[in-house]
Design an enzyme around this catalytic site. Structure first.
Site, short mmCIF file in Angstrom:
data_model
loop_
_atom_site.label_atom_id
_atom_site.label_comp_id
_atom_site.label_asym_id
_atom_site.label_seq_id
_atom_site.Cartn_x
_atom_site.Cartn_y
_atom_site.Cartn_z
N THR A 68 -63.12 -14.23 -55.12
CA THR A 68 -61.68 -14.25 -55.34
C THR A 68 -61.36 -15.03 -56.62
OG1 THR A 68 -61.65 -16.04 -53.73
CG2 THR A 68 -60.83 -13.90 -53.00
N LYS B 174 -75.32 -17.09 -56.39
CA LYS B 174 -74.26 -17.07 -57.41
C LYS B 174 -74.82 -17.27 -58.81
CE LYS B 174 -70.71 -18.71 -54.14
NZ LYS B 174 -69.64 -17.69 -54.15
N LYS C 240 -67.28 -22.40 -58.94
CA LYS C 240 -67.44 -21.87 -57.58
C LYS C 240 -68.48 -22.73 -56.88
CE LYS C 240 -68.72 -17.79 -59.43
NZ LYS C 240 -68.08 -16.69 -58.76
N ARG C 241 -68.69 -22.50 -55.56
CA ARG C 241 -69.76 -23.21 -54.88
C ARG C 241 -71.08 -22.98 -55.62
NH1 ARG C 241 -68.76 -25.35 -49.68
NH2 ARG C 241 -70.93 -26.01 -49.84
N LYS D 8 -58.57 -14.62 -59.92
CA LYS D 8 -57.74 -15.68 -60.51
C LYS D 8 -57.93 -15.72 -62.03
CE LYS D 8 -58.28 -17.95 -56.13
NZ LYS D 8 -59.19 -18.77 -55.31
N HIS E 88 -67.29 -11.85 -43.84
CA HIS E 88 -67.25 -12.35 -45.22
C HIS E 88 -68.61 -12.48 -45.87
CE1 HIS E 88 -62.94 -13.57 -45.15
NE2 HIS E 88 -63.18 -13.71 -43.87
C1 26Q Z 1 -71.00 -21.35 -40.49
C2 26Q Z 1 -71.63 -21.98 -39.43
C3 26Q Z 1 -71.77 -23.36 -39.39
C4 26Q Z 1 -71.25 -24.10 -40.45
C5 26Q Z 1 -70.62 -23.49 -41.50
C6 26Q Z 1 -70.50 -22.11 -41.53
C7 26Q Z 1 -69.83 -21.45 -42.67
C8 26Q Z 1 -68.74 -22.04 -43.30
C9 26Q Z 1 -68.13 -21.41 -44.35
C10 26Q Z 1 -70.27 -20.22 -43.14
C11 26Q Z 1 -69.65 -19.60 -44.20
C12 26Q Z 1 -68.55 -20.20 -44.81
C13 26Q Z 1 -67.84 -19.60 -45.94
C14 26Q Z 1 -68.04 -18.38 -46.38
C15 26Q Z 1 -67.28 -17.86 -47.53
O1 26Q Z 1 -66.49 -18.56 -48.13
N1 26Q Z 1 -67.50 -16.59 -47.88
C16 26Q Z 1 -66.78 -16.00 -49.00
O2 26Q Z 1 -65.59 -15.42 -48.51
C17 26Q Z 1 -64.76 -14.99 -49.58
C18 26Q Z 1 -63.47 -14.50 -48.99
O3 26Q Z 1 -63.67 -13.29 -48.34
C19 26Q Z 1 -65.46 -13.93 -50.40
O4 26Q Z 1 -64.65 -13.63 -51.50
C20 26Q Z 1 -66.81 -14.45 -50.89
O5 26Q Z 1 -67.52 -13.41 -51.54
C21 26Q Z 1 -67.62 -14.97 -49.72
O6 26Q Z 1 -68.82 -15.55 -50.18
#
Ligand code: 26Q
Length: 808
Positions: free
Chosen positions: A649, A547, A541-542, A653, A353
């Site tokens: 995503t 971003k 978004k975050r 929406k 991702h």
């Molecule tokens: C990793 C290690 C330790 C702690 C937290 C994490 C962690 C947690 C969440 C790393 C990444 C995430 C989330 C990533 C994420 O949401 N990525 C998004 O995924 C979406 C679905 O595929 C995409 O549409 C977005 O582009 C992408 O940023």
């Protein structure tokens, strides 16, 4: 079900549950009663579904994810069962307002953002497509933190979403399994084979809580299984107490339970916390043990395992499923390495991702080895064998082998483990999958070209259109019939109506009403009055550097500067809406939130600009808040630095709700552009190719932008000269990042092109007919971004699973 029957059953249920009559009911009692009724009703379908899966011996898929961002479930379940109207009417007769009952449900916020919400949309599509697909995750006691804004700053508060219980879950104490941490591994030899004995470990009890996931108007009910960490009773028994070790026993209990206590709030950034690794192993070990246990109980042969079971890992977070499956096959099932490896790789598939380097997971060997000694041995062996293969193929090329190794430079590289130990690796939008193949994972792609593929993300049209925008959904159904709800490709039929004056008027009115509703929410939450006829321009978004919320802010500052200079400037009134959370430890992102608030303070109070601009930040962005914002949005801000947003995503929406994308050629924006055509989207900025070339060859100097563009010079100066209310030096860090750290995300480079794009939006919007035509075209073309399409592609291309029809 009909109204009369429902009313009777509801009153009976209420009395048996609460021992009192409905007149004395609290809203929470009503909520619980309705929830229990729905769950009881789904139970029969749940049992029938599980029976059909066992009887028909069809292949099942388990979606392993550290996050499931479900939001609320009650209204969804009512809609999917076809009960909503019945309940609404029955409640009307009982003088109960369904809306206010529904609002009592807390969001299940077990996710950070896109990745977690995607998992929730996938569960929705599995069930709605009658596919045997289930979720496996962690039952965090506290979900993603609640965001409070205090004086413009983000403050994090815990989210105790389980405090009133959770009607949807069923605790399955008898299905608990043991997960082992720490200790050491002793080698024993028996008839020429080595046996690995894990001893002196700490054991944690993993207790599953199952929730039903019902499909849309069908009889399928799949399972989301979330694991909770508990101590076994024997760790907390009287002998401990008697030995005077009571305090230590309590401490131990606390330590164990901490595993499922909180969701880590980092997104796109990995902080190497040992507890996080513990959570990851806890999830995969518990899930795999229960899957294999059930499989064997139903008489399955392990030789057939990968033909009957598929396991998908949502990013690398559950990648320990690979060595854990190997451990179970080898240590517990006495399988040889080669067969275990073949079955494991055939079973596991992986989605990437992100390509941000700071998000790629790696764990220090020493830490890994202490926590998971046996798993480390297996990872080490996987690495040895893989490096040996690499040596055969690339003799003497130590550089390349080092770059591809699973264990290297003192770390375990989780993405490498995922690629080596799975049969499929996919990106989440075409451009992202290409960047994986050509850049980030090019060595792996060269070695395993057959493993790489693309699965463009999608969203469920049932939550994001049918549930969140009922009037638009009704208009669509009235125009093209109801089939689009199960078959999103039907939405394309709306293309015939882009020139239909009646439909345009309706789309206009629906959007306007949704804007009125959002304006009311904004006023209630922030006391800011916004003009419902202004353009609603939204970025939710975050909060993250890539971003580029800062780019949005700089444009608003420029617009404001132009308006101050000329209050009669011919622009349409705008309302800029922001929402989103920052990681608690991400200083720049937190400053961005403060910056938006300072700017809002300045602009919203300035009468001289005649209410032409408003800036709003809505606190505590969540699935439920999102459901209210998307239907009211007109401009969708998708302005990430090209190459950085894997897919996005939210963009889908917005589109599905008729907003026009203002975006860069990044992630799924590119496919949205391909779908709607250039005339129905507003694109600006550097391409991924440009950005990657700058990173590779250099040649960008942010100061050039500052010197060449007087608008930029003015805005940046305003960041640090006291122009914005609050402390004078507050935004020095934003200024420094843009100039002294050479603008890592090309904000200044894209500024001018972004301003031009906004001017195009202004022009397009002034022609109401044209705008509505664009809007209808976006809705019509949004079908391909349904998660039903995405899941069908995973089902046939990766998992090889088929629908199972469940009879009434
Ligand atoms: C990793 C290690 C330790 C702690 C937290 C994490 C962690 C947690 C969440 C790393 C990444 C995430 C989330 C990533 C994420 O949401 N990525 C998004 O995924 C979406 C679905 O595929 C995409 O549409 C977005 O582009 C992408 O940023």
């Amino acid at each position: 079900m009909n109204k009369g029957l429902f009313k009777q059953l509801f009153l009976e249920k209420f009395e048996t549950m609460h021992g009192q009559t409905i007149e004395e009911a609290s809203p929470m009692d009503i909520y619980m009663t309705l929830g229990t009724m729905i769950r009881d009703y789904m139970s029969r379908k749940w049992i029938a579904t599980n029976k059909a899966y066992v009887d028909q011996e069809k292949k099942q898929v388990y979606y392993f994810s550290m996050e499931f961002l479900l939001g609320k479930m009650m209204e969804r379940n009512l809609l999917y069962l076809g009960w909503k109207e019945i309940v609404e009417e029955a409640f009307g007769e009982l003088a109960v307002d369904l809306e206010s009952i529904l609002s009592l449900e807390p969001d299940a916020g077990l996710g950070n953002g896109g990745l977690g919400r995607l998992a929730a949309c996938f569960l929705d599509s599995f069930a709605s497509l009658q596919l045997p697909g289930h979720g496996c995750g962690i039952r965090y006691k506290y979900g993603f933190f609640d965001q409070k804004i205090v004086d413009g700053y983000q403050v994090e508060l815990p989210d105790p979403w389980l405090k009133n219980g959770n009607v949807w879950e069923i605790r399955k104490a008898d299905k608990a399994v043991e997960v082992r941490f720490g200790g050491n591994v002793r080698l024993d030899h028996h008839d020429n084979t080595t046996i690995f004995i894990h001893e002196n470990y700490d054991s944690v009890l993993a207790v599953p809580y199952d929730s039903p996931i019902v499909g849309f108007r069908n009889n399928t009910v799949n399972t989301l299984r979330l694991w909770s960490a508990e101590t076994t009773m024997r760790d907390f028994d009287f002998s401990t107490f008697n030995r005077g070790d009571y305090l230590n026993a309590v401490k131990y209990k606390h330590e164990v339970e901490s595993i499922s206590q909180i969701l880590y709030p980092d997104d796109q950034h990995q902080e190497g916390r040992i507890l996080r690794l513990k959570q990851q192993y806890f999830l995969v070990s518990a899930s795999l043990q229960s899957i294999i246990h059930r499989y064997k109980k139903k008489g399955g042969s392990l030789d057939e395992f990968s033909h009957k079971i598929a396991i998908h890992i949502n990013d690398t977070h559950p990648v320990l499923a690979i060595p854990e499956l190997m451990r179970i096959f080898i240590d517990e099932e006495e399988m040889g390495w080669d067969q275990a490896w073949q079955i494991t790789t055939e079973t596991i598939s992986y989605t990437n991702h992100t390509i941000l380097p700071e998000a790629l997971e790696k764990w220090p060997i020493d830490l890994f080895q202490i926590l998971l000694p046996r798993i480390y041995m297996i990872v080490h062996e996987i690495n040895e064998r893989f490096c040996h293969e690499l040596w055969q193929r690339y003799p003497n090329n130590w550089d390349k082998i080092g770059q591809m190794a699973v264990v290297a430079d003192g770390y375990v590289h989780m993405a490498h483990l995922a690629v080596v130990g799975s049969h499929s690796i996919n990106g989440v939008a075409e451009i992202h999958s290409e960047i994986l193949k050509k850049q980030v994972m090019r060595h792996f792609h060269e070695l395993f070209p057959h493993k790489f593929n693309n699965k463009t993300n999608g969203i469920t049209p049932r939550r994001w259109l049918l549930k969140s925008n009922p009037s638009l959904a009704q208009l669509i159904t009235d125009t093209i019939g109801p089939a689009w709800r199960n078959d999103s490709s039907e939405l394309i039929q709306l293309m015939k109506h882009t020139d239909d004056a009646y439909i345009r008027d309706q789309v206009f009115t629906i959007k306007h009403n949704n804007k009125l509703r959002l304006a009311k929410i904004i006023e209630e939450k922030t006391s800011i009055k916004v003009d419902p006829s202004s353009i609603f321009d939204v970025q939710i978004k975050r909060i993250h550097g890539y971003k580029r919320q800062v780019l949005n802010v700089l444009h608003i500052m420029d617009l404001y500067n132009r308006l101050r200079e000329n209050p009669d400037l011919n622009i349409l009134p705008r309302t800029f809406v922001f929402a989103g959370k920052s990681a608690p430890s991400y200083y720049q992102a937190k400053q961005t939130i403060k910056l938006i608030h300072s700017l809002a303070d300045l602009i919203n109070k300035d009468a001289s600009i005649k209410n032409k601009l408003k800036v709003v930040f809505l606190e505590n962005y969540s699935v439920s808040l999102a459901e209210k914002i998307f239907p009211a949005a007109e401009v969708s801000e998708q302005i990430s630095t090209a190459s950085k947003e894997a897919s996005g995503t939210g963009n889908m929406k917005f589109m599905m709700n008729g907003a026009i994308t203002l975006g860069t050629l990044d992630g799924a924006n590119i496919e949205i552009k391909d779908a709607v055509g250039e005339e129905n989207i507003v694109i600006f900025g550097l391409t991924a190719h440009d950005v990657l070339a700058y990173y590779r060859d250099g040649g960008y100097n942010a100061w050039d932008m500052y010197h060449q563009d007087p608008r930029i010079k003015m805005i940046l100066t305003q960041l640090i000269n006291g122009f914005l209310p609050g402390a004078q030096d507050e935004f020095r860090s934003v200024y420094d990042a843009l100039l002294y750290q050479n603008d890592e995300y090309f904000v200044l480079k894209d500024f001018s092109s972004y301003v031009d794009a906004h001017n195009r939006v202004n022009t397009l919007y002034s022609n109401r007919n044209q705008w509505l035509k664009m809007s209808i075209c976006n809705i019509a073309q949004s079908g391909r971004f349904s998660s039903d399409r995405t899941i069908s592609e995973y089902a046939s291309g990766i998992w090889k699973i088929e629908p199972v029809y469940i009879a009434e």
